[in-house]
Design a protein around this motif. Structure first.
Motif, PDB file in Angstrom:
ATOM      1  N   ARG A 246      41.558  58.465  31.560  1.00  0.00           N
ATOM      2  CA  ARG A 246      41.002  58.202  30.217  1.00  0.00           C
ATOM      3  C   ARG A 246      39.898  57.134  30.249  1.00  0.00           C
ATOM      4  N   SER A 247      39.929  56.237  31.231  1.00  0.00           N
ATOM      5  CA  SER A 247      38.869  55.214  31.338  1.00  0.00           C
ATOM      6  C   SER A 247      37.518  55.836  31.681  1.00  0.00           C
ATOM      7  N   LEU A 248      37.565  57.066  32.222  1.00  0.00           N
ATOM      8  CA  LEU A 248      36.336  57.702  32.700  1.00  0.00           C
ATOM      9  C   LEU A 248      35.756  58.725  31.716  1.00  0.00           C
ATOM     10  N   ASN A 249      36.340  58.797  30.510  1.00  0.00           N
ATOM     11  CA  ASN A 249      35.916  59.820  29.542  1.00  0.00           C
ATOM     12  C   ASN A 249      34.415  59.877  29.311  1.00  0.00           C
ATOM     13  N   GLU A 250      33.764  58.708  29.289  1.00  0.00           N
ATOM     14  CA  GLU A 250      32.339  58.655  28.937  1.00  0.00           C
ATOM     15  C   GLU A 250      31.413  58.646  30.155  1.00  0.00           C
ATOM     16  N   VAL A 251      31.993  58.668  31.345  1.00  0.00           N
ATOM     17  CA  VAL A 251      31.142  58.571  32.549  1.00  0.00           C
ATOM     18  C   VAL A 251      30.362  59.874  32.728  1.00  0.00           C
ATOM     19  N   PRO A 252      29.017  59.788  32.861  1.00  0.00           N
ATOM     20  CA  PRO A 252      28.227  61.007  33.097  1.00  0.00           C
ATOM     21  C   PRO A 252      28.708  61.721  34.368  1.00  0.00           C
TER      22      PRO A 252
ATOM     23  N   ASN B 225      31.011  53.292  24.116  1.00  0.00           N
ATOM     24  CA  ASN B 225      29.899  53.474  23.160  1.00  0.00           C
ATOM     25  C   ASN B 225      28.639  53.869  23.934  1.00  0.00           C
ATOM     26  N   GLY B 226      28.696  55.051  24.528  1.00  0.00           N
ATOM     27  CA  GLY B 226      27.676  55.529  25.460  1.00  0.00           C
ATOM     28  C   GLY B 226      26.234  55.399  25.003  1.00  0.00           C
ATOM     29  N   LYS B 227      25.994  55.604  23.710  1.00  0.00           N
ATOM     30  CA  LYS B 227      24.608  55.545  23.198  1.00  0.00           C
ATOM     31  C   LYS B 227      23.973  54.174  23.438  1.00  0.00           C
ATOM     32  N   ARG B 228      24.783  53.122  23.354  1.00  0.00           N
ATOM     33  CA  ARG B 228      24.255  51.762  23.576  1.00  0.00           C
ATOM     34  C   ARG B 228      23.830  51.577  25.035  1.00  0.00           C
ATOM     35  N   TRP B 229      24.614  52.139  25.959  1.00  0.00           N
ATOM     36  CA  TRP B 229      24.267  52.031  27.381  1.00  0.00           C
ATOM     37  C   TRP B 229      22.976  52.792  27.659  1.00  0.00           C
ATOM     38  N   GLU B 230      22.788  53.877  26.904  1.00  0.00           N
ATOM     39  CA  GLU B 230      21.551  54.651  27.038  1.00  0.00           C
ATOM     40  C   GLU B 230      20.334  53.814  26.625  1.00  0.00           C
ATOM     41  N   VAL B 231      20.502  53.065  25.522  1.00  0.00           N
ATOM     42  CA  VAL B 231      19.418  52.178  25.065  1.00  0.00           C
ATOM     43  C   VAL B 231      19.114  51.141  26.151  1.00  0.00           C
ATOM     44  N   LEU B 232      20.169  50.591  26.734  1.00  0.00           N
ATOM     45  CA  LEU B 232      19.975  49.597  27.801  1.00  0.00           C
ATOM     46  C   LEU B 232      19.191  50.220  28.960  1.00  0.00           C
ATOM     47  N   GLU B 233      19.627  51.404  29.378  1.00  0.00           N
ATOM     48  CA  GLU B 233      19.012  52.044  30.542  1.00  0.00           C
ATOM     49  C   GLU B 233      17.570  52.480  30.281  1.00  0.00           C
ATOM     50  N   LYS B 234      17.348  53.121  29.150  1.00  0.00           N
ATOM     51  CA  LYS B 234      16.031  53.744  28.902  1.00  0.00           C
ATOM     52  C   LYS B 234      15.004  52.757  28.326  1.00  0.00           C
ATOM     53  N   LYS B 235      15.478  51.848  27.473  1.00  0.00           N
ATOM     54  CA  LYS B 235      14.515  51.021  26.745  1.00  0.00           C
ATOM     55  C   LYS B 235      14.427  49.578  27.272  1.00  0.00           C
TER      56      LYS B 235
ATOM     57  N   GLY C 104      29.309  43.858  21.500  1.00  0.00           N
ATOM     58  CA  GLY C 104      30.066  45.064  21.152  1.00  0.00           C
ATOM     59  C   GLY C 104      29.718  45.615  19.779  1.00  0.00           C
ATOM     60  N   SER C 105      30.229  46.814  19.500  1.00  0.00           N
ATOM     61  CA  SER C 105      29.792  47.530  18.300  1.00  0.00           C
ATOM     62  C   SER C 105      30.425  47.011  17.007  1.00  0.00           C
ATOM     63  N   THR C 106      31.233  45.961  17.089  1.00  0.00           N
ATOM     64  CA  THR C 106      31.731  45.338  15.849  1.00  0.00           C
ATOM     65  C   THR C 106      31.287  43.877  15.797  1.00  0.00           C
ATOM     66  N   GLU C 107      30.282  43.538  16.602  1.00  0.00           N
ATOM     67  CA  GLU C 107      29.974  42.120  16.796  1.00  0.00           C
ATOM     68  C   GLU C 107      28.533  41.746  16.454  1.00  0.00           C
ATOM     69  N   GLN C 108      27.970  42.439  15.509  1.00  0.00           N
ATOM     70  CA  GLN C 108      26.603  42.138  15.105  1.00  0.00           C
ATOM     71  C   GLN C 108      26.439  40.655  14.758  1.00  0.00           C
TER      72      GLN C 108
ATOM     73  N   GLU D  15      33.185  47.378  32.723  1.00  0.00           N
ATOM     74  CA  GLU D  15      31.847  47.012  32.238  1.00  0.00           C
ATOM     75  C   GLU D  15      30.881  46.641  33.384  1.00  0.00           C
ATOM     76  N   PRO D  16      31.243  45.694  34.252  1.00  0.00           N
ATOM     77  CA  PRO D  16      30.304  45.387  35.341  1.00  0.00           C
ATOM     78  C   PRO D  16      30.043  46.580  36.257  1.00  0.00           C
ATOM     79  N   TYR D  17      31.066  47.425  36.469  1.00  0.00           N
ATOM     80  CA  TYR D  17      30.851  48.602  37.314  1.00  0.00           C
ATOM     81  C   TYR D  17      29.927  49.615  36.621  1.00  0.00           C
ATOM     82  N   THR D  18      30.017  49.704  35.302  1.00  0.00           N
ATOM     83  CA  THR D  18      29.067  50.550  34.556  1.00  0.00           C
ATOM     84  C   THR D  18      27.650  50.013  34.755  1.00  0.00           C
ATOM     85  N   LEU D  19      27.505  48.694  34.647  1.00  0.00           N
ATOM     86  CA  LEU D  19      26.187  48.079  34.874  1.00  0.00           C
ATOM     87  C   LEU D  19      25.651  48.421  36.264  1.00  0.00           C
ATOM     88  N   ALA D  20      26.532  48.358  37.268  1.00  0.00           N
ATOM     89  CA  ALA D  20      26.105  48.659  38.644  1.00  0.00           C
ATOM     90  C   ALA D  20      25.649  50.109  38.768  1.00  0.00           C
ATOM     91  N   MET D  21      26.390  51.029  38.128  1.00  0.00           N
ATOM     92  CA  MET D  21      26.007  52.448  38.200  1.00  0.00           C
ATOM     93  C   MET D  21      24.634  52.672  37.561  1.00  0.00           C
TER      94      MET D  21
END
Length: 257
Positions: free
Chosen positions: A149-155, A75-85, A233-237, A109-115
């Protein structure tokens, strides 16, 4: 049959400390029934006897129970919010933030956070705690080898910088791996520590009952410092964040009051 499952729950709790009654029963029962039938057992009782005697069967049971579907930047857009905002605000308050990836599965997930953190500070200063119940997935996370397939969303820039192709897999860079400390943890039974500036726990809470979720939200809230962020997560509001001293900061992000 109901009694057979109840006895199984009690036995598993004794053996592993995992309380299956806190998971949604129909879902868990279905998943485990298909698993033991596939292995040729006729009841939960037979299956429990078998997993008590066979380490591999026990590992397979734990693996199946802990639902491992993960990818980088999910859910790449959420990571963008984390990074930018959100991260700039967190870093204003604490230049070496304390970060926890809970129920981290195979490490994406933790490796995404590190990146993402690498954009704000040298990786040598990044420290992320990552925990999971399943020792199998922690072992896989430490290896850091992933299917394409795990890397589909990686910039693309992150992919070039931090991954190398290894046969039909991709290996994550050691400098990213060094930022993450993996530990085994049972979210419901074990203490959380803290206080954290950011806790990420995504696509796990949906498998718990409402009562178990209530316990976990309270524990997560208590583990955050004031103004700390909880990312789900995106189903866990969380429909009543105020009950847990949270305020909605953005979609799927909650700030501790």
């Amino acid at each position: 049959m109901a009694q057979d499952y109840e006895q199984f729950i009690a036995n598993i709790k004794k053996k592993t400390g995992i309380d299956l009654s806190l998971y949604k029963e129909a879902q868990m029962k279905r998943r485990l029934t298909s698993l033991y039938e596939k292995r040729g057992y006729r009841s939960f009782q037979d299956y429990f006897i078998a997993i008590s005697q066979d380490r591999k069967l026990l590992e397979e049971f734990l693996d199946r129970m802990t639902i491992n579907v993960s990818e980088f930047y999910r859910n790449g857009k959420r990571w963008e919010v984390l990074e930018k905002k959100l991260l700039p605000k967190i870093l204003e308050r604490n230049s070496r933030p304390k970060i926890w990836s809970a129920a981290c599965s195979t490490g994406e997930e933790p490796y995404t956070l590190a990146m993402i953190m690498s954009k704000f500070m040298p990786l040598s200063q990044v420290q992320i705690l990552a925990t999971d119940l399943d020792e199998n997935v922690i072992a896989r996370a430490k290896v850091g080898l992933y299917p394409e397939r795990s890397l589909n969303e990686v910039p693309d820039d992150m992919k070039r910088k931090y991954f190398t192709k290894d046969g039909s897999f991709f290996k994550i860079a050691d400098e990213i791996k060094r930022t993450v400390t993996f530990k085994k943890q049972n979210l419901l039974a074990d203490p959380f520590g803290g206080p954290y500036d950011l806790i990420v726990c995504r696509n796990v809470l949906i498998y718990f009952t409402e009562d178990a979720k209530d316990i976990l939200y309270k524990k997560f809230s208590a583990a955050l410092r004031p103004d700390g962020i909880f990312f789900v997560g995106s189903t866990e509001q969380i429909f009543n964040p105020g009950l847990y001293d949270f305020e909605t900061e953005d979609t799927f992000f909650y700030r501790k009051k």
